[in-house]
Design a protein around this motif. Structure first.
Motif, short mmCIF file in Angstrom:
data_model
loop_
_atom_site.label_atom_id
_atom_site.label_comp_id
_atom_site.label_asym_id
_atom_site.label_seq_id
_atom_site.Cartn_x
_atom_site.Cartn_y
_atom_site.Cartn_z
N LYS A 1 0.70 -0.88 -0.17
CA LYS A 1 0.05 -0.30 -0.15
C LYS A 1 0.77 1.09 0.28
CE LYS A 1 -3.65 2.46 2.04
NZ LYS A 1 -4.84 2.50 3.37
N SER B 1 -0.13 5.20 0.45
CA SER B 1 -0.62 6.33 0.42
C SER B 1 0.49 8.07 1.18
CB SER B 1 -1.79 6.31 1.95
OG SER B 1 -0.41 5.92 2.62
N GLU C 1 -3.89 5.81 -2.62
CA GLU C 1 -4.78 6.24 -1.70
C GLU C 1 -4.38 7.48 -1.26
OE1 GLU C 1 -7.77 6.22 0.97
OE2 GLU C 1 -6.11 5.67 1.98
N LYS C 2 -4.91 8.84 -2.02
CA LYS C 2 -4.62 10.17 -1.50
C LYS C 2 -2.96 10.48 -2.47
CE LYS C 2 -4.88 14.10 1.78
NZ LYS C 2 -4.14 14.06 2.72
N SER D 1 -7.34 5.07 -5.56
CA SER D 1 -9.13 5.95 -4.73
C SER D 1 -8.06 7.52 -4.35
CB SER D 1 -9.46 5.14 -3.83
OG SER D 1 -9.12 5.34 -2.40
N ASN D 2 -9.12 8.36 -4.83
CA ASN D 2 -8.90 9.86 -3.94
C ASN D 2 -7.57 10.33 -4.05
OD1 ASN D 2 -11.33 10.60 -2.29
ND2 ASN D 2 -10.70 8.55 -1.68
N CYS D 3 -7.21 10.19 -5.95
CA CYS D 3 -6.31 10.46 -6.19
C CYS D 3 -6.00 11.29 -7.65
CB CYS D 3 -4.81 9.08 -6.91
SG CYS D 3 -4.88 7.94 -5.13
N CYS E 1 -10.54 9.69 -9.24
CA CYS E 1 -9.36 9.79 -9.21
C CYS E 1 -9.68 10.74 -10.44
CB CYS E 1 -8.38 9.10 -9.70
SG CYS E 1 -8.23 7.54 -8.31
#
Length: 400
Positions: A69, A71, A98-99, A130-132, A157
């Motif tokens: 992962k 982030s 993420e992010k 996600s959220n990128c 995204c």
């Protein structure tokens, strides 16, 4: 984990001619942990000559069902070239991202060249992104603004970079393309992939053998995906579940992100594309560069004994000679009725509808509007009490 922003320079122990970062994680020894960038940014990344290229080469290992992962990380001004897969942050991802955000350029070329993406070259076997977002330019046989090829889930995204699919230098890659697919968000998707709530803002264009504003090739059904009507290229089919996404101008875009994107993750601005909360070094991306802006006019009816002021993002907007203010349709403003000295506030109306109080915050302008206001005179008087002079003010609406 990162403790500070980092600029990558030549290591002291590197030999003369050193020109590349060695990606973290190989096929034999992939990165299997959790990397938290702590909202910091890595700049000046240069990678070349690796099969799986990026800040990370291999994240996770699907054959052993071990995921990694990444982030809370930004990578700015990267130049990444791979021979099979390439992405600014990861060449291959089996796990989660993420992010994160990226900028720069990505290129995949050579024998067996496959997929390139602004963030990730290929995301496989149930990976999630996600959220990128990415502003990187991508050139690859399977080219996507965020990810080149996807067997996983991509949501919340967006991408702004130019996307170009080019022919493999030598046939023999896994997909054997003649001219490969290109998509504003993803190049090619396989069964089991999901793309939801994404925004394609690739105003400089998407070029390839098969193209789509969201994904270039593959038979899946997306959900709530939108794309700038400013994207050049093919004649797009507007459909929020299809590979081209639903075409939107600014008013449709701003309404969508305010209602559906998490403001715990994103800062939503009237004037610029979203930024990730709390992260350093992010680019400012003016809305006019990436989408068509439909205009609305605020007409001020000049009041006596006071003024009407309109603000956006903390700045006062000035009226023209016709008492009009031009704003982007769908944007929000704050409206204030300000009384002159010696006068009090009576009412404030928008399109003849009386508002609550002298200030209206976060008013969404969805069409032309007219604003008016009224003020009343306060009659001063002076009286004595215990040899002390006091001034009173009487409401002129009720006294002569």
């Amino acid at each position: 984990n990162l403790a500070n922003d980092i600029s990558i320079t030549k290591p002291a122990e590197a030999p003369d001619g050193w020109a590349t970062w060695t990606p973290i994680g190989t096929y034999g020894k992939p990165f299997l942990g959790t990397f938290d960038g702590n909202n910091h940014v890595v700049s000046n990344l240069t990678v070349s000559g690796f099969g799986s290229a990026g800040l990370f080469g291999f994240v996770g290992k699907s054959t052993e069902n071990k995921q990694g992962k990444i982030s809370n990380l930004g990578v700015d001004g990267a130049s990444v070239t791979g021979t099979t897969y390439a992405g600014v942050i990861a060449g291959q991802l089996y796990g989660a991202m993420e992010k994160c955000w990226s900028s720069g350029s990505v290129k995949v070329s050579g024998t067996g060249a496959e997929a390139g993406g602004g963030l990730v070259g290929t995301a496989i076997d149930g990976s999630t992104i996600s959220n990128c977002y990415s502003t990187a330019t991508v050139t690859a046989p399977f080219a996507g603004g965020v990810v080149g090829s996807l067997i996983g889930t991509l949501e919340y995204c967006y991408a702004t970079g130019k996307v170009i699919s080019v022919r493999s230098a030598t046939p023999g890659g896994f997909y054997n393309p003649t001219y490969g697919p290109a998509g504003g968000i993803c190049g090619i998707v396989s069964n089991g992939a999901n793309i939801n709530n994404c925004l394609a803002m690739n105003a400089d264009g998407i070029t390839g053998g098969t193209t789509g504003r969201i994904w270039g090739q593959g038979s899946i059904t997306g959900s709530s995906n939108y794309a700038s009507t400013k994207i050049s290229g093919d004649t797009w089919t507007s459909n929020a579940t299809g590979k081209d996404g639903e075409g939107v101008k600014y008013s449709g875009y701003i309404s969508y992100v305010k209602n559906y994107w998490s403001q715990d993750m994103w800062t939503i601005s009237n004037k610029n594309l979203p930024q990730l909360n709390g992260m350093s070094g992010q680019p400012t991306l003016p809305r006019e560069t990436y989408m068509e802006v439909d205009v609305a006019y605020i007409t001020i009816t000049p009041p006596s004994c006071g003024s009407i002021e309109v603000y956006q993002d903390g700045a006062k907007l000035e009226q023209n000679s016709e008492n009009k203010i031009e704003v982007a349709n769908g944007s929000t403003v704050t409206i204030k009725a300000v009384a002159n000295s010696g006068y009090g506030f009576s009412w404030l109306k928008i399109n003849e509808v009386q508002q609550q109080g002298a200030t209206v915050e976060d008013y969404e302008v969805n069409d032309d509007i007219t604003i008016s206001a009224s003020f009343y005179y306060i009659i001063p008087s002076v009286f004595m009490y215990d040899d002390v002079c006091y001034e009173k003010r009487w409401d002129a609406r009720y006294w002569e």
